[in-house]
Every structure is written in structure tokens, then in C-alpha cells.
Scaffold this active site. Structure first.
Site, short mmCIF file in Angstrom:
data_model
loop_
_atom_site.label_atom_id
_atom_site.label_comp_id
_atom_site.label_asym_id
_atom_site.label_seq_id
_atom_site.Cartn_x
_atom_site.Cartn_y
_atom_site.Cartn_z
CG HIS A 263 53.42 44.25 95.11
ND1 HIS A 263 52.16 44.67 94.74
CD2 HIS A 263 53.68 43.16 94.36
CE1 HIS A 263 51.68 43.86 93.81
NE2 HIS A 263 52.59 42.94 93.55
CG LEU A 264 59.29 48.35 94.34
CD1 LEU A 264 58.02 49.00 94.81
CD2 LEU A 264 60.50 49.14 94.79
CG HIS A 265 57.60 41.41 92.23
ND1 HIS A 265 57.04 40.20 92.59
CD2 HIS A 265 56.58 42.22 91.87
CE1 HIS A 265 55.72 40.29 92.43
NE2 HIS A 265 55.43 41.51 92.00
CB ILE B 238 52.77 32.46 98.47
CG1 ILE B 238 51.76 33.25 97.65
CG2 ILE B 238 52.71 32.83 99.95
CD1 ILE B 238 50.31 32.93 97.95
N GLY C 258 52.30 44.66 89.74
CA GLY C 258 51.23 44.99 90.66
C GLY C 258 49.82 44.81 90.17
#
Length: 148
Positions: free
Chosen positions: A93-95, A30, A86
Site C-alpha cells: 500500500h502507498l500512503h 483510519i 507497509g
């Protein structure tokens, strides 16, 4: 207590899903740094990178590479970037995002004012690129659900 990402995976909070399998899901953030910015998140609640089992890390890396290739192609970017920070959510989580230069790869560039329809459109572009690359079996039936 369930993390924010577990609540998204479980459908308690809306998400924009582009990938799903037994180990992980991927959904649009988001607060994208660029259009096509996706989070790859294990289904299991793993607090951060160094706490993850080797097989989970390996799987997340392969999924991130696959999504990276799709967003790179879809946005005609010279690179796909992978960021692991994170700090905002205690769930690994991997961006993954298309990238044009290193200077732009900062969370200071994250946009929190992107309209919902633009976030939806970016996620649909990722989904379409994944299907075109032969990964349609991992693209959820609906943008709003990780169900295949």
C-alpha cells in the site's frame, strides 16, 4: 488467509473509498498523518513493494500521483507526499497525503482518535477533488464500496 486490505476491498470490513479501477483501490486510512491521507492498494494480494510486478507498480504510481494532485489542491498544500512502508499490513500500500514539510511525514504523527464523521468528511473531500479534476469515472458511487 485474506489480508485486512482484501477484507476492506471485499466489503467484509468498512472502508472509505475514493478511487477504484481494475488494478487498485484507494481509501482513507483510519490513522491519518494529515487530513486527506489515502492508501492506494492493489486488488491483488502483493505482500510488499519489491514483490509487485512492474505493471502494478507503474499503475499504483500513476494513481498515487493523480490522488496526490487532488489532495494537494484540496488542502492547499505545497506538496503531495508518497510513503511506502507497509509493516503493519502484509499487503502493498502507498500512503498519499498532502504535505507541508518533511518533519511531519512520520507515522509517529498518525492520529488514531479522529472521529468517524471527520474521516468520512476528509474522504468526501478527496472524492470531490478527484471529480473536479476530471476523474469522476474512477470515484466509486458510494464512500462505503469500491463499486463504480
Amino acid at each position: 488467509m485474506a489480508t485486512l486490505f482484501t477484507k476492506i476491498i471485499d466489503g467484509e470490513i468498512p472502508g472509505r473509498f475514493v478511487w477504484a479501477d481494475d488494478v487498485c483501490v484507494a481509501f482513507g486510512t483510519i490513522a491519518p498523518i494529515t487530513d486527506g491521507h489515502v492508501l492506494v492498494v492493489p486488488r491483488a494480494e502483493v505482500a510488499e513493494l519489491t514483490a509487485a510486478p512492474d505493471d502494478v507498480i507503474a499503475h499504483l504510481a500513476v494513481v498515487a500521483r493523480t490522488i496526490g494532485a487532488a489532495v494537494k489542491a484540496e488542502w492547499d498544500a505545497p506538496r503531495a507526499a508518497l510513503l511506502v512502508a507497509g509493516f503493519e499490513v502484509p499487503h502493498l500500500h502507498l500512503h498519499v497525503l498532502p504535505a507541508w514539510d518533511e518533519a511531519s511525514l512520520t507515522f509517529a504523527n498518525a492520529r488514531t482518535d479522529v472521529p468517524a464523521d471527520a474521516l468520512d468528511a476528509a474522504a468526501e473531500r478527496v472524492r470531490s477533488a478527484l471529480r473536479a479534476a476530471g476523474h469522476g469515472d474512477r470515484v466509486p458511487r458510494s464512500l462505503a464500496s469500491p463499486a463504480l
